[in-house]
Design a protein around this motif. Structure first.
Motif, PDB file in Angstrom:
ATOM      1  N   UNK A  44       0.829  -1.197   0.000  1.00  0.00           N
ATOM      2  CA  UNK A  44       0.000   0.000   0.000  1.00  0.00           C
ATOM      3  C   UNK A  44       0.871   1.257   0.000  1.00  0.00           C
ATOM      4  N   UNK A  45       1.932   1.247   0.790  1.00  0.00           N
ATOM      5  CA  UNK A  45       2.838   2.394   0.813  1.00  0.00           C
ATOM      6  C   UNK A  45       3.538   2.570  -0.529  1.00  0.00           C
ATOM      7  N   UNK A  46       3.882   1.466  -1.191  1.00  0.00           N
ATOM      8  CA  UNK A  46       4.490   1.548  -2.528  1.00  0.00           C
ATOM      9  C   UNK A  46       3.513   2.135  -3.525  1.00  0.00           C
ATOM     10  N   UNK A  47       2.252   1.804  -3.362  1.00  0.00           N
ATOM     11  CA  UNK A  47       1.212   2.337  -4.237  1.00  0.00           C
ATOM     12  C   UNK A  47       1.059   3.847  -4.044  1.00  0.00           C
ATOM     13  N   UNK A  48       1.240   4.320  -2.825  1.00  0.00           N
ATOM     14  CA  UNK A  48       1.085   5.740  -2.530  1.00  0.00           C
ATOM     15  C   UNK A  48       2.232   6.594  -3.049  1.00  0.00           C
ATOM     16  N   UNK A  49       3.442   6.030  -3.105  1.00  0.00           N
ATOM     17  CA  UNK A  49       4.573   6.880  -3.451  1.00  0.00           C
ATOM     18  C   UNK A  49       5.533   6.332  -4.472  1.00  0.00           C
ATOM     19  N   UNK A  50       6.307   5.315  -4.111  1.00  0.00           N
ATOM     20  CA  UNK A  50       7.384   4.870  -5.000  1.00  0.00           C
ATOM     21  C   UNK A  50       6.942   4.467  -6.413  1.00  0.00           C
ATOM     22  N   UNK A  51       5.761   3.907  -6.573  1.00  0.00           N
ATOM     23  CA  UNK A  51       5.314   3.553  -7.914  1.00  0.00           C
ATOM     24  C   UNK A  51       5.178   4.806  -8.772  1.00  0.00           C
ATOM     25  N   UNK A  52       4.659   5.864  -8.188  1.00  0.00           N
ATOM     26  CA  UNK A  52       4.511   7.121  -8.931  1.00  0.00           C
ATOM     27  C   UNK A  52       5.855   7.782  -9.209  1.00  0.00           C
ATOM     28  N   UNK A  53       6.831   7.553  -8.343  1.00  0.00           N
ATOM     29  CA  UNK A  53       8.145   8.170  -8.517  1.00  0.00           C
ATOM     30  C   UNK A  53       8.966   7.413  -9.560  1.00  0.00           C
ATOM     31  N   UNK A  54       9.027   6.087  -9.431  1.00  0.00           N
ATOM     32  CA  UNK A  54       9.874   5.294 -10.319  1.00  0.00           C
ATOM     33  C   UNK A  54       9.226   5.022 -11.679  1.00  0.00           C
ATOM     34  N   UNK A  55       7.908   5.034 -11.729  1.00  0.00           N
ATOM     35  CA  UNK A  55       7.193   4.834 -12.988  1.00  0.00           C
ATOM     36  C   UNK A  55       6.318   6.072 -13.200  1.00  0.00           C
ATOM     37  N   UNK A  56       6.935   7.116 -13.686  1.00  0.00           N
ATOM     38  CA  UNK A  56       6.301   8.428 -13.741  1.00  0.00           C
ATOM     39  C   UNK A  56       4.985   8.402 -14.506  1.00  0.00           C
ATOM     40  N   UNK A  57       4.938   7.711 -15.617  1.00  0.00           N
ATOM     41  CA  UNK A  57       3.731   7.708 -16.442  1.00  0.00           C
ATOM     42  C   UNK A  57       2.686   6.689 -15.982  1.00  0.00           C
ATOM     43  N   UNK A  58       3.016   5.859 -15.009  1.00  0.00           N
ATOM     44  CA  UNK A  58       2.076   4.848 -14.501  1.00  0.00           C
ATOM     45  C   UNK A  58       0.769   5.496 -14.058  1.00  0.00           C
ATOM     46  N   UNK A  59       0.880   6.592 -13.368  1.00  0.00           N
ATOM     47  CA  UNK A  59      -0.301   7.279 -12.844  1.00  0.00           C
ATOM     48  C   UNK A  59      -1.165   7.867 -13.954  1.00  0.00           C
ATOM     49  N   UNK A  60      -0.519   8.339 -15.008  1.00  0.00           N
ATOM     50  CA  UNK A  60      -1.247   8.978 -16.105  1.00  0.00           C
ATOM     51  C   UNK A  60      -1.754   7.972 -17.130  1.00  0.00           C
ATOM     52  N   UNK A  61      -1.305   6.725 -17.023  1.00  0.00           N
ATOM     53  CA  UNK A  61      -1.746   5.681 -17.943  1.00  0.00           C
ATOM     54  C   UNK A  61      -2.740   4.744 -17.272  1.00  0.00           C
ATOM     55  N   UNK A  62      -3.422   5.212 -16.265  1.00  0.00           N
ATOM     56  CA  UNK A  62      -4.475   4.470 -15.567  1.00  0.00           C
ATOM     57  C   UNK A  62      -3.967   3.186 -14.941  1.00  0.00           C
ATOM     58  N   UNK A  63      -2.741   3.215 -14.408  1.00  0.00           N
ATOM     59  CA  UNK A  63      -2.182   2.064 -13.721  1.00  0.00           C
ATOM     60  C   UNK A  63      -1.493   1.071 -14.626  1.00  0.00           C
ATOM     61  N   UNK A  64      -1.418   1.359 -15.919  1.00  0.00           N
ATOM     62  CA  UNK A  64      -0.739   0.456 -16.838  1.00  0.00           C
ATOM     63  C   UNK A  64       0.735   0.826 -16.923  1.00  0.00           C
ATOM     64  N   UNK A  65       1.583  -0.166 -17.113  1.00  0.00           N
ATOM     65  CA  UNK A  65       3.013   0.110 -17.155  1.00  0.00           C
ATOM     66  C   UNK A  65       3.467   0.423 -18.574  1.00  0.00           C
ATOM     67  N   UNK A  66       3.419  -0.509 -19.478  1.00  0.00           N
ATOM     68  CA  UNK A  66       3.729  -0.261 -20.889  1.00  0.00           C
ATOM     69  C   UNK A  66       5.018   0.509 -21.104  1.00  0.00           C
ATOM     70  N   UNK A  67       5.061   1.296 -22.186  1.00  0.00           N
ATOM     71  CA  UNK A  67       6.227   2.120 -22.492  1.00  0.00           C
ATOM     72  C   UNK A  67       6.291   3.308 -21.537  1.00  0.00           C
ATOM     73  N   UNK A  68       7.475   3.580 -21.053  1.00  0.00           N
ATOM     74  CA  UNK A  68       7.641   4.725 -20.176  1.00  0.00           C
ATOM     75  C   UNK A  68       8.158   5.864 -21.004  1.00  0.00           C
TER      76      UNK A  68
END
Length: 152
Positions: A128-152
Motif C-alpha cells: 500500500x505504501x508503494x502504491x502511494x509513493x514509489x510507484x509514482x516516482x519510479x514509474x512516472x507515467x504509470x499514474x497517467x496511464x491508468x495504472x498500466x506500465x507499458x512504455x515509459x
C-alpha cells in the motif's frame, strides 16, 4: 488516478511479484526459525496466491463500482478498505474449510488466524505504501496511464 481494468490487474501483479513474493519468502523464513522449511513456507505462498486470485476476480466488480461514482475515480481509501475486504473473504473461506489447500487451526500443516493476519499485514502495508509513493516516482507515467506500465 482513474485505473482501468488492465491497469488494475497490471499493478496488482507487479506488486505481487516484486513485493508480495519476496516479503512472503522472508516471512516464511523467519516464521520457521530462520531456516527454510518448504512444507511450512508453501502455506504462506498459497495464501498469497489465493489472495491474488480473489483480488483478480473482484477487480471487475471494483471497475463497476468505480463506473457508478460521479467522478469515476478510485481513491486510495477505497484501495485500503477493499484490500481488507479481500483478506476477510479469504479468511472466511478458510474458517469454513472451503479452501482445502489452506487448512486453518492448530493441526499439522494448518495455519492460525493471528499468523495469517500478521502475514497479510507484512505484505499489505509495504504494498500500500508503494502504491502511494514509489510507484509514482519510479514509474512516472504509470499514474497517467491508468495504472498500466507499458512504455515509459
Amino acid at each position: 488516478m482513474i485505473p482501468t481494468l488492465s491497469g488494475r490487474i497490471q499493478t496488482r501483479l507487479f506488486l505481487f511479484v516484486f513485493l508480495g513474493l519476496p516479503i512472503t519468502a522472508l516471512f516464511a523464513y523467519s516464521h520457521a526459525g530462520w531456516s527454510w522449511d518448504w512444507s511450512q513456507a508453501q502455506i504462506f505462498f498459497l495464501f498469497l496466491l489465493t489472495l491474488l486470485g480473489v483480488g483478480l476476480v473482484l477487480d471487475p466488480v471494483y471497475i463497476f463500482i468505480q463506473s457508478v461514482r460521479w467522478d469515476r475515480d478510485w481513491p486510495f481509501a477505497f484501495q485500503f478498505f477493499f484490500s481488507i475486504v479481500e483478506f476477510g473473504i479469504v479468511v472466511g473461506l478458510m474458517l469454513n474449510n472451503w479452501l482445502p489447500w489452506l487448512p486453518m487451526g492448530g493441526g499439522k500443516g494448518a495455519i492460525e488466524l493471528q499468523t495469517v493476519t500478521l502475514h497479510f499485514l507484512s505484505v499489505f502495508i509495504p504494498s500500500f505504501l508503494a502504491l502511494l509513493g514509489p510507484l509514482s516516482v519510479f514509474f512516472i507515467r504509470w499514474r497517467f496511464k491508468a495504472g498500466q506500465f507499458g512504455k515509459l
